[in-house]
Design a protein around this motif. Sequence first.
Motif, PDB file in Angstrom:
ATOM      1  N   MET A 247       0.682   7.313  17.538  1.00 15.01           N
ATOM      2  CA  MET A 247       0.836   7.514  16.201  1.00 15.01           C
ATOM      3  C   MET A 247      -0.161   8.267  15.645  1.00 15.01           C
ATOM      4  N   TRP A 248      -1.396   8.470  16.156  1.00 16.47           N
ATOM      5  CA  TRP A 248      -2.447   9.100  15.413  1.00 16.47           C
ATOM      6  C   TRP A 248      -2.517  10.522  16.064  1.00 16.47           C
ATOM      7  N   SER A 249      -1.805  10.756  17.003  1.00 13.99           N
ATOM      8  CA  SER A 249      -1.900  12.156  17.749  1.00 13.99           C
ATOM      9  C   SER A 249      -1.061  13.106  16.888  1.00 13.99           C
ATOM     10  N   HIS A 250       0.146  12.644  16.563  1.00 16.14           N
ATOM     11  CA  HIS A 250       1.097  13.830  15.720  1.00 16.14           C
ATOM     12  C   HIS A 250       0.824  13.757  14.277  1.00 16.14           C
ATOM     13  N   ASP A 251       1.901  14.243  13.629  1.00 15.04           N
ATOM     14  CA  ASP A 251       1.550  14.457  12.153  1.00 15.04           C
ATOM     15  C   ASP A 251       0.675  14.429  11.334  1.00 15.04           C
ATOM     16  N   HIS A 252       0.158  15.682  11.025  1.00 14.58           N
ATOM     17  CA  HIS A 252      -0.942  15.932  10.024  1.00 14.58           C
ATOM     18  C   HIS A 252      -0.117  15.919   8.704  1.00 14.58           C
ATOM     19  N   ASP A 253       0.981  16.154   8.398  1.00 12.48           N
ATOM     20  CA  ASP A 253       1.695  15.901   7.319  1.00 12.48           C
ATOM     21  C   ASP A 253       1.619  14.526   6.832  1.00 12.48           C
ATOM     22  N   ALA A 254       1.899  13.562   7.425  1.00 10.43           N
ATOM     23  CA  ALA A 254       1.786  12.334   7.340  1.00 10.43           C
ATOM     24  C   ALA A 254       0.471  11.845   7.017  1.00 10.43           C
ATOM     25  N   PHE A 255      -0.481  12.625   7.701  1.00 10.50           N
ATOM     26  CA  PHE A 255      -1.811  12.032   6.987  1.00 10.50           C
ATOM     27  C   PHE A 255      -2.335  12.574   5.950  1.00 10.50           C
ATOM     28  N   ASP A 256      -1.755  14.113   5.514  1.00  7.42           N
ATOM     29  CA  ASP A 256      -1.794  14.505   4.630  1.00  7.42           C
ATOM     30  C   ASP A 256      -1.434  13.496   3.257  1.00  7.42           C
ATOM     31  N   GLU A 257      -0.155  13.161   3.378  1.00  6.55           N
ATOM     32  CA  GLU A 257       0.510  12.300   2.519  1.00  6.55           C
ATOM     33  C   GLU A 257      -0.459  11.073   2.216  1.00  6.55           C
ATOM     34  N   CYS A 258      -0.996  10.748   3.312  1.00  8.40           N
ATOM     35  CA  CYS A 258      -1.753   9.023   3.068  1.00  8.40           C
ATOM     36  C   CYS A 258      -3.045   9.720   2.317  1.00  8.40           C
ATOM     37  N   VAL A 259      -3.590  10.704   2.514  1.00  8.24           N
ATOM     38  CA  VAL A 259      -4.893  11.160   1.876  1.00  8.24           C
ATOM     39  C   VAL A 259      -4.415  11.444   0.410  1.00  8.24           C
ATOM     40  N   ARG A 260      -3.191  11.961   0.107  1.00 12.69           N
ATOM     41  CA  ARG A 260      -2.832  12.381  -1.181  1.00 12.69           C
ATOM     42  C   ARG A 260      -2.553  10.776  -2.221  1.00 12.69           C
ATOM     43  N   ALA A 261      -1.885  10.019  -1.298  1.00  8.71           N
ATOM     44  CA  ALA A 261      -1.285   8.789  -1.764  1.00  8.71           C
ATOM     45  C   ALA A 261      -2.590   7.769  -2.158  1.00  8.71           C
ATOM     46  N   LEU A 262      -3.729   8.089  -1.435  1.00 12.53           N
ATOM     47  CA  LEU A 262      -4.666   7.061  -1.555  1.00 12.53           C
ATOM     48  C   LEU A 262      -5.577   7.686  -2.786  1.00 12.53           C
ATOM     49  N   GLU A 263      -5.501   9.029  -2.866  1.00 11.42           N
ATOM     50  CA  GLU A 263      -6.137   9.559  -3.944  1.00 11.42           C
ATOM     51  C   GLU A 263      -5.724   9.246  -5.285  1.00 11.42           C
ATOM     52  N   VAL A 264      -4.439   8.985  -5.486  1.00 12.20           N
ATOM     53  CA  VAL A 264      -3.910   8.924  -6.801  1.00 12.20           C
ATOM     54  C   VAL A 264      -3.536   7.335  -6.963  1.00 12.20           C
ATOM     55  N   VAL A 265      -4.053   6.383  -5.781  1.00 17.14           N
ATOM     56  CA  VAL A 265      -3.746   5.301  -6.036  1.00 17.14           C
ATOM     57  C   VAL A 265      -4.369   4.254  -7.133  1.00 17.14           C
ATOM     58  N   HIS A 266      -5.282   4.800  -7.479  1.00 15.09           N
ATOM     59  CA  HIS A 266      -6.065   4.099  -8.771  1.00 15.09           C
ATOM     60  C   HIS A 266      -5.255   4.535 -10.131  1.00 15.09           C
ATOM     61  N   ALA A 267      -5.033   5.652 -10.199  1.00 14.82           N
ATOM     62  CA  ALA A 267      -4.000   6.233 -11.460  1.00 14.82           C
ATOM     63  C   ALA A 267      -2.774   5.326 -11.280  1.00 14.82           C
ATOM     64  N   PHE A 268      -2.139   5.191 -10.177  1.00 18.23           N
ATOM     65  CA  PHE A 268      -0.874   4.551  -9.927  1.00 18.23           C
ATOM     66  C   PHE A 268      -1.250   3.123 -10.375  1.00 18.23           C
ATOM     67  N   LEU A 269      -2.127   2.331 -10.064  1.00 13.27           N
ATOM     68  CA  LEU A 269      -2.290   1.019 -10.546  1.00 13.27           C
ATOM     69  C   LEU A 269      -2.732   0.820 -11.930  1.00 13.27           C
ATOM     70  N   HIS A 270      -3.181   2.057 -12.441  1.00 11.88           N
ATOM     71  CA  HIS A 270      -3.256   1.989 -13.863  1.00 11.88           C
ATOM     72  C   HIS A 270      -2.146   2.430 -14.751  1.00 11.88           C
ATOM     73  N   GLY A 271      -1.128   2.828 -14.276  1.00 14.61           N
ATOM     74  CA  GLY A 271       0.177   3.307 -14.836  1.00 14.61           C
ATOM     75  C   GLY A 271      -0.258   4.679 -15.359  1.00 14.61           C
ATOM     76  N   GLU A 272      -1.071   5.469 -14.721  1.00 14.40           N
ATOM     77  CA  GLU A 272      -1.402   6.744 -15.476  1.00 14.40           C
ATOM     78  C   GLU A 272      -0.495   7.946 -14.859  1.00 14.40           C
ATOM     79  N   LEU A 273       0.164   7.839 -13.919  1.00 15.78           N
ATOM     80  CA  LEU A 273       1.165   8.692 -13.211  1.00 15.78           C
ATOM     81  C   LEU A 273       2.417   8.924 -13.879  1.00 15.78           C
ATOM     82  N   SER A 274       2.810  10.141 -13.746  1.00 20.75           N
ATOM     83  CA  SER A 274       4.283  10.450 -14.182  1.00 20.75           C
ATOM     84  C   SER A 274       5.391   9.535 -13.130  1.00 20.75           C
ATOM     85  N   GLU A 275       6.525   9.344 -13.996  1.00 25.97           N
ATOM     86  CA  GLU A 275       7.422   8.759 -13.046  1.00 25.97           C
ATOM     87  C   GLU A 275       7.542   9.189 -11.670  1.00 25.97           C
ATOM     88  N   ALA A 276       7.664  10.410 -11.686  1.00 27.76           N
ATOM     89  CA  ALA A 276       8.070  11.306 -10.430  1.00 27.76           C
ATOM     90  C   ALA A 276       6.638  11.044  -9.517  1.00 27.76           C
TER      91      ALA A 276
END
Length: 86
Positions: free
Chosen positions: A6-35
Amino acid sequence: MTDPEMWSHDHDAFDECVRALEVVHAFLHGELSEAEADLVRHHLHACERCMESFEIENTITTMIRLSQPTTPAPTLLRHRIALIIS
Ligand SMILES: [Zn+2]
Protein backbone atom coordinates in the motif's frame (compact mmCIF):
# COMPACT_ATOMS: atom_id res chain seq x y z
CA MET A 1 -2.24 -0.56 7.90
CA THR A 2 1.18 -2.18 7.70
CA ASP A 3 0.84 -3.69 4.24
CA PRO A 4 4.00 -2.50 2.46
CA GLU A 5 2.30 -2.84 -0.93
CA MET A 6 0.00 0.00 0.00
CA TRP A 7 2.84 2.36 0.78
CA SER A 8 5.15 1.48 -2.09
CA HIS A 9 2.94 2.44 -5.00
CA ASP A 10 1.01 5.42 -5.98
CA HIS A 11 2.52 8.71 -5.29
CA ASP A 12 -0.58 10.18 -6.82
CA ALA A 13 -2.69 8.87 -3.99
CA PHE A 14 -0.21 10.31 -1.56
CA ASP A 15 -0.41 13.69 -3.25
CA GLU A 16 -4.14 13.58 -2.95
CA CYS A 17 -3.79 12.85 0.74
CA VAL A 18 -1.49 15.82 1.23
CA ARG A 19 -3.90 18.05 -0.60
CA ALA A 20 -6.93 16.72 1.23
CA LEU A 21 -5.31 17.30 4.60
CA GLU A 22 -4.16 20.76 3.58
CA VAL A 23 -7.71 21.89 2.97
CA VAL A 24 -9.39 19.85 5.68
CA HIS A 25 -9.63 22.84 8.02
CA ALA A 26 -11.19 25.01 5.34
CA PHE A 27 -13.51 22.11 4.58
CA LEU A 28 -14.60 21.82 8.20
CA HIS A 29 -15.20 25.56 8.38
CA GLY A 30 -17.26 25.45 5.19
CA GLU A 31 -14.82 27.71 3.37
CA LEU A 32 -14.38 25.55 0.27
CA SER A 33 -16.29 25.84 -2.96
CA GLU A 34 -18.77 23.06 -3.73
CA ALA A 35 -16.37 21.46 -6.22
CA GLU A 36 -13.46 21.53 -3.80
CA ALA A 37 -15.56 20.22 -0.93
CA ASP A 38 -16.73 17.40 -3.17
CA LEU A 39 -13.16 16.40 -3.98
CA VAL A 40 -12.29 16.30 -0.28
CA ARG A 41 -15.42 14.34 0.56
CA HIS A 42 -14.69 11.80 -2.18
CA HIS A 43 -11.13 11.39 -1.08
CA LEU A 44 -12.10 10.90 2.56
CA HIS A 45 -14.56 8.19 1.63
CA ALA A 46 -11.95 6.42 -0.49
CA CYS A 47 -9.00 6.81 1.85
CA GLU A 48 -8.92 5.29 5.31
CA ARG A 49 -5.85 7.17 6.42
CA CYS A 50 -7.36 10.53 5.61
CA MET A 51 -10.73 9.58 7.05
CA GLU A 52 -8.97 8.88 10.33
CA SER A 53 -7.17 12.20 10.31
CA PHE A 54 -10.35 13.91 9.27
CA GLU A 55 -12.26 12.43 12.18
CA ILE A 56 -9.59 13.63 14.59
CA GLU A 57 -9.70 17.13 13.09
CA ASN A 58 -13.45 17.10 13.12
CA THR A 59 -13.56 16.12 16.79
CA ILE A 60 -11.09 18.86 17.70
CA THR A 61 -12.97 21.47 15.68
CA THR A 62 -16.25 20.49 17.28
CA MET A 63 -14.71 20.60 20.74
CA ILE A 64 -13.23 24.05 20.09
CA ARG A 65 -16.53 25.31 18.78
CA LEU A 66 -18.41 23.92 21.76
CA SER A 67 -15.95 25.31 24.27
CA GLN A 68 -15.74 28.80 22.78
CA PRO A 69 -18.77 30.45 24.38
CA THR A 70 -17.58 29.56 27.87
CA THR A 71 -13.87 30.15 27.30
CA PRO A 72 -12.74 33.03 29.50
CA ALA A 73 -10.98 35.95 27.83
CA PRO A 74 -7.19 35.71 27.77
CA THR A 75 -5.55 37.22 30.83
CA LEU A 76 -3.96 40.07 28.87
CA LEU A 77 -7.30 41.03 27.37
CA ARG A 78 -8.96 40.97 30.78
CA HIS A 79 -6.25 43.25 32.16
CA ARG A 80 -6.75 45.69 29.29
CA ILE A 81 -10.50 45.74 29.81
CA ALA A 82 -9.96 46.25 33.53
CA LEU A 83 -7.73 49.24 32.77
CA ILE A 84 -10.26 50.75 30.40
CA ILE A 85 -13.22 50.45 32.75
CA SER A 86 -11.40 51.45 35.94
ZN1 LIG B 1 -5.86 10.08 1.67
